[in-house]
Design a protein around this motif. Structure first.
Motif, mmCIF file in Angstrom:
data_model
loop_
_atom_site.group_PDB
_atom_site.id
_atom_site.type_symbol
_atom_site.label_atom_id
_atom_site.label_comp_id
_atom_site.label_asym_id
_atom_site.label_seq_id
_atom_site.Cartn_x
_atom_site.Cartn_y
_atom_site.Cartn_z
ATOM 1 N N ARG A 1 9.405 0.862 -7.509
ATOM 2 C CA ARG A 1 8.882 0.649 -6.631
ATOM 3 C C ARG A 1 7.282 0.970 -6.581
ATOM 4 O O ARG A 1 6.571 0.556 -5.529
ATOM 5 N N VAL A 2 6.288 1.925 -7.590
ATOM 6 C CA VAL A 2 5.245 1.648 -7.706
ATOM 7 C C VAL A 2 4.532 0.263 -8.149
ATOM 8 O O VAL A 2 3.282 0.049 -7.388
ATOM 9 N N GLU B 1 6.591 -2.284 -7.490
ATOM 10 C CA GLU B 1 5.814 -3.615 -5.506
ATOM 11 C C GLU B 1 5.020 -2.912 -4.902
ATOM 12 O O GLU B 1 4.518 -3.734 -4.154
ATOM 13 N N ARG B 2 4.596 -2.012 -4.646
ATOM 14 C CA ARG B 2 3.590 -1.576 -4.407
ATOM 15 C C ARG B 2 1.342 -1.658 -4.079
ATOM 16 O O ARG B 2 0.765 -1.105 -3.850
ATOM 17 N N ILE C 1 1.795 8.682 -5.123
ATOM 18 C CA ILE C 1 2.235 7.380 -4.522
ATOM 19 C C ILE C 1 3.633 7.101 -5.660
ATOM 20 O O ILE C 1 4.497 5.576 -4.624
ATOM 21 N N GLU D 1 9.408 8.659 -2.280
ATOM 22 C CA GLU D 1 9.665 7.328 -1.992
ATOM 23 C C GLU D 1 8.693 6.912 -0.019
ATOM 24 O O GLU D 1 9.064 5.786 0.399
ATOM 25 N N ASP E 1 6.750 6.777 2.893
ATOM 26 C CA ASP E 1 5.284 5.504 2.924
ATOM 27 C C ASP E 1 4.036 6.228 2.525
ATOM 28 O O ASP E 1 3.630 7.083 2.743
ATOM 29 N N LEU E 2 3.477 4.516 1.944
ATOM 30 C CA LEU E 2 2.360 5.951 0.894
ATOM 31 C C LEU E 2 1.461 5.671 2.552
ATOM 32 O O LEU E 2 1.064 5.692 3.359
ATOM 33 N N LEU F 1 -2.778 3.868 -0.544
ATOM 34 C CA LEU F 1 -2.485 1.868 -1.130
ATOM 35 C C LEU F 1 -3.414 1.582 -1.071
ATOM 36 O O LEU F 1 -3.425 1.027 -2.117
ATOM 37 N N GLN G 1 -4.453 -0.698 -3.829
ATOM 38 C CA GLN G 1 -4.902 -2.215 -3.767
ATOM 39 C C GLN G 1 -5.857 -2.434 -4.793
ATOM 40 O O GLN G 1 -6.170 -3.592 -5.572
#
Length: 651
Positions: free
Chosen positions: A171-172, A174-175, A217, A220, A222-223, A228, A232
């Motif tokens: 998932r990291v 995907e983030r 991070i 599971e 939300d960040l 986030l 980014q």
């Protein structure tokens, strides 16, 4: 009194560690850093707790204290203990556990140049055994990233877990997390890290340290927006070890220019680095020959210098009175960020040190962060007029010198001594709730001056002191519980805070003498017990004489004490488990594991928390993994069910 943070307490619940240490005991062990007073079980539990908190981004102690104080103590006691031979597990990730594409082992650690020289000598020896040229060996040095270890196979990203099984944290990516170096997926092992400059500029106000951020991070939930944004902005990355910048050359060149190479490698990345990893890179045949333990590859080693210092100015020296009457100095400092934590206090050990080194307002010190609640002063750079109290900060009584220490002799009226003594008693019993320091301070403010006086309290008295009806009844219920719930006699003895008598020494003493007989012991009787030196023996006998009246007064209130089996009786006992070492695992049906452990000890057995080659029985309840049973059987340990164990006791 030091304490764990709410975050640390929540993380320990998530980790689901089976520990009998209370949060207060955990914090006290971290603060005192004196593992010799711990039992084997307590030492192992504390190590597991420290590992869980460290890998979750909320470290309790420093790497150096973990390695040199607590882990070293386990190694000294049990050099082949399984905990020393396996990878410390990551605990923060939630999800299904899956097998890693290849093992992710820990790295052997070295703290001196001579240790690196010995490691290189092992490589040369292996080369000669294979008729290879030792001079042709090439060593690679890379920064040892202080991040969150993971493995990327190109499809999934796994936590390191226990080195063989991890958790899917894809998932990291995907983030928006990117791969450091050449940016390509599927390059195997690496670490999730964050740029130091970015962290200090944008994240330090929101996260205590970079490990705290890294752990956050992958969860599971939300960040947070700041986390986030770091992803980014590509400040946080997964950096494969294969992509790390490095130094590479022959072993002889490494030794010839060791300090410069280490310094240069440290500076090659702008991420947190806590060492340099050296590995053999040009001979797979030798690497295969050297192989690996369950913990680390023998052809790889990490050098860690653990230099975490800062120059700090002392604002003042605050005296604090302990339950023994000793007045301890705490230096109040200009707040300074050191190794990711804001430091504003440090212990000065004793007032002899304050006087000799000149510690007072304006003193410039070199502070080394030890990871404890109150760090230590490494040395004084610029002395000032020492700040030494004339009177006890708690009661105002006169202070006297005894060697390097200042003492308040007003033992019967000094609030700090009285309150700390009462709080220590209930904290050590560990079977009573509600009597923390705030409650004890309130009781003392209303004239309650001893443990015995606490037990004599009635409902109306508590209500008149300002405790609510429900709280008052709860306190009385807890006092009753502390007397009826079974506890070991060595724990009861330890609650009286006898000088030089931690719980381990209390148990050792009662393995040779009955509880009520210890007040008649001579110094010779005590020092004849293994582990008691002459100075300790004299202190124990003197302290026992001082507490005898209070002890008997409290003892006669009637406590449900589990008698420690005498070693002499264990040797003659007809109990089928007398002298045996037993480990209980899984969920028991016929009673709690704690209760079964106490019963086993009463019958003369030694109860351990982990299986070693010296374990006689592994008693299994429900929900026990096959791997754990197989590992025990490999060591020759007899594995029996709870029913078989109970049947054994009836024989």
């Amino acid at each position: 009194m030091p304490s764990l943070s709410n975050i640390q307490l929540d993380l320990l619940k998530e980790a689901d560690l089976s520990t009998y240490l209370t949060p207060e005991q955990i914090a006290q062990i971290a603060t005192q850093a004196n593992p010799q007073q711990l039992t084997d079980e307590q030492l192992l539990e504390f190590l597991q707790i420290c590992n869980a908190l460290y890998r979750s981004g909320e470290p309790l102690i420093s790497d150096a204290d973990y390695d040199f104080i607590f882990l070293a103590e386990l190694q000294k006691r049990h050099p082949l203990h399984p905990y020393l031979q396996t990878v410390e597990p990551e605990v923060v990730a939630v999800g299904k556990t899956v097998a890693l594409p290849e093992p992710m082992l820990s790295t052997e650690k070295a703290y001196t140049r001579s240790s690196i020289e010995k490691w290189l000598a092992r490589l040369e020896k292996a080369a000669k055994e294979l008729d290879e040229d030792p001079a042709a060996l090439t060593v690679r040095a890379t920064p040892k990233l202080d991040g969150y270890a993971a493995y990327d196979d190109g499809k999934l990203l796994y936590t390191r877990g226990d080195g063989r099984k991890g958790t899917d944290i894809s998932r990291v990516f995907e983030r928006g997390l990117i791969v450091g170096g050449n940016g390509l997926r599927g390059q195997g092992a690496g670490e999730i890290v964050v740029n130091q400059n970015y962290f200090n500029t944008y994240l330090a106000d929101y996260f205590e340290n970079s490990r705290n951020f890294q752990a956050s991070i992958i969860k599971e939930k939300d960040l947070e927006q700041h986390a986030l944004e770091a992803i980014q902005n590509h400040a946080a990355v997964f950096f494969p070890f294969a992509q790390l910048p490095s130094w590479q050359g022959p072993a002889i060149e490494l030794l010839a220019d060791f300090d410069r190479i280490v310094k240069d490698v440290y500076a090659k990345v702008d991420y947190d680095v806590d060492g340099v990893v050296f590995e053999l890179v040009n001979n797979d045949r030798i690497k295969q020959h050297l192989g690996a333990t369950r913990h680390h590859h023998r052809w790889q080693i990490a050098f860690k210098n653990n230099i975490e210092t800062a120059e700090v100015t002392v604002l003042s020296v605050t005296p604090q009175t302990s339950r023994s009457g000793r007045v301890n100095p705490v230096a109040e400092l200009t707040p300074t960020k050191l190794s990711g934590a804001m430091i504003s206090r440090a212990t000065a050990h004793h007032y002899g040190m304050v006087k000799e080194l000149g510690i007072g307002p304006g003193t410039l010190i070199e502070l080394t962060r030890s990871g404890l609640v109150i760090p230590k002063i490494e040395r004084v750079i610029t002395p000032a007029a020492p700040q030494i109290p004339d009177h006890c900060p708690s009661c105002g009584g006169e202070l006297v010198w005894d060697s390097d220490y200042l003492y308040c002799l007003n033992t019967t009226k000094c609030p700090a001594q009285i309150e700390n003594t009462i709080e220590h008693f209930f904290r050590t019993l560990a079977n009573v709730d509600g009597f923390g320091l705030k409650t004890v301070e309130k009781l003392h403010a209303n004239g309650v001056n001893s443990v015995y006086a606490v037990y004599r309290l009635e409902l109306k008295q508590l209500q008149d002191m300002g405790f609510g009806d429900k709280t008052s009844q709860n306190l009385l219920d807890q006092l009753q519980r502390s007397r009826t719930e079974a506890i070991e006699d060595w724990r009861f003895l330890g609650a009286f805070g006898i000088l030089r008598m931690g719980l381990g020494n209390c148990e050792r003493l009662l393995q040779h003498h009955r509880l009520l007989d210890i007040f008649n012991l001579s110094v010779e009787d005590v020092i004849n017990i293994e582990g008691f030196a002459e100075k300790t023996g004299a202190a124990v006998v003197e302290c026992l004489a001082k507490i005898k009246t209070d002890f008997m007064q409290i003892y006669e209130l009637g406590f449900n004490l589990i008698q420690t089996p005498l070693l002499a009786e264990q040797q003659q006992s007809t109990s089928p488990i007398a002298g045996k070492t037993i480990v209980f695992t899984g969920t028991m049906v016929h009673g709690k594991r704690d209760e079964m452990s106490k019963e086993a000890k009463r019958l003369g057995a030694k109860v351990a928390s982990s299986v070693t080659g010296k374990t006689d029985f592994l008693v299994t309840g429900t929900d026990v993994g096959a791997a754990k049973i197989a590992a025990a059987m490999e060591k020759g340990v007899r594995v029996i069910s709870e029913e078989e164990y109970l049947g054994l006791l009836e024989e």
